[in-house]
Scaffold this active site. Structure first.
Site, PDB file in Angstrom:
ATOM      1  CG  ASP A  30      13.012 -34.223  38.627  1.00  0.00           C
ATOM      2  OD1 ASP A  30      13.508 -34.487  37.523  1.00  0.00           O
ATOM      3  OD2 ASP A  30      12.148 -33.332  38.796  1.00  0.00           O
ATOM      4  CG  ASN A  86      13.745 -36.996  28.082  1.00  0.00           C
ATOM      5  OD1 ASN A  86      13.350 -38.015  27.526  1.00  0.00           O
ATOM      6  ND2 ASN A  86      13.122 -36.472  29.126  1.00  0.00           N
ATOM      7  CD  GLN A  93      19.300 -32.526  26.727  1.00  0.00           C
ATOM      8  OE1 GLN A  93      19.503 -33.015  25.613  1.00  0.00           O
ATOM      9  NE2 GLN A  93      20.279 -32.250  27.569  1.00  0.00           N
ATOM     10  CG  HIS A  99      18.973 -34.130  33.052  1.00  0.00           C
ATOM     11  ND1 HIS A  99      19.235 -33.122  32.140  1.00  0.00           N
ATOM     12  CD2 HIS A  99      17.661 -34.415  32.920  1.00  0.00           C
ATOM     13  CE1 HIS A  99      18.123 -32.815  31.501  1.00  0.00           C
ATOM     14  NE2 HIS A  99      17.150 -33.601  31.950  1.00  0.00           N
ATOM     15  CG  HIS A 101      15.134 -38.484  33.941  1.00  0.00           C
ATOM     16  ND1 HIS A 101      14.318 -37.579  34.608  1.00  0.00           N
ATOM     17  CD2 HIS A 101      15.530 -37.852  32.805  1.00  0.00           C
ATOM     18  CE1 HIS A 101      14.216 -36.460  33.883  1.00  0.00           C
ATOM     19  NE2 HIS A 101      14.948 -36.605  32.795  1.00  0.00           N
TER      20      HIS A 101
END
Ligand code: AMP
Ligand code: ZN
Length: 134
Positions: A30, A86, A93, A99, A101
């Site tokens: 990230d 999310n 989101q 995606h 995490h």
């Protein structure tokens, strides 16, 4: 999808710190990590929600999550993680390419658990929700 930043990362059109990939999914650091090692795992094809993934994509995604956690345990010496997605506007989101995490957790990092995200238990009794979902 045109103009999707994660599609561009998947196609390697823009720089990212790619860690591992397989036929269906890709993982990378990230860019704005919540903790050291914060990693995202995405399907290579543009899918907005986790529920849009094919079973093969879901399997590919979880295979990367599993092996990255193992690598992080070894290389970053972490023993705890917060894992999640999310999924949808109301959840927060911000990039509409699904995606997952992986957030390694550290002593004293000040973070909380999934139970701190939301508390809105109003509405139907458990029995009614159960009947709808069963
Ligand atoms: P979310 O709020 O779940 O949609 O999270 C989006 C995440 O994408 C955030 O944690 C961002 O820091 C991360 N992000 C945005 N752009 C990039 C990028 N180019 N490379 C890596 N991570 C990114
Ligand atoms: Zn995309």
């Amino acid at each position: 999808m045109k103009d999707c930043i994660f599609c561009k990362i998947a196609k390697k059109e823009i720089k990212s710190y790619i860690l591992k990939e397989n036929k269906f999914c890709l993982s990378f650091l990230d860019i704005n990590p919540l903790t050291p090692g914060h990693t995202l795992v995405i399907p290579k094809k543009h899918k907005e929600s986790f529920s849009d993934l094919t079973l093969q994509e879901a399997k590919g995604l979880f295979s990367l999550v599993k092996s990255l956690m193992k690598r992080m345990r070894e290389k970053l010496k972490v023993g705890s993680f917060t894992l999640g997605v999310n999924d949808g506007d109301l959840s927060g989101q911000t990039i509409q390419h699904m995606h997952f995490h992986i957030i390694p957790r550290y002593p004293g990092d000040g973070g909380k658990s999934i139970h701190s995200i939301v508390k809105f238990p109003l509405g139907e009794p458990l029995e009614e929700i159960y009947k709808k979902l069963k």
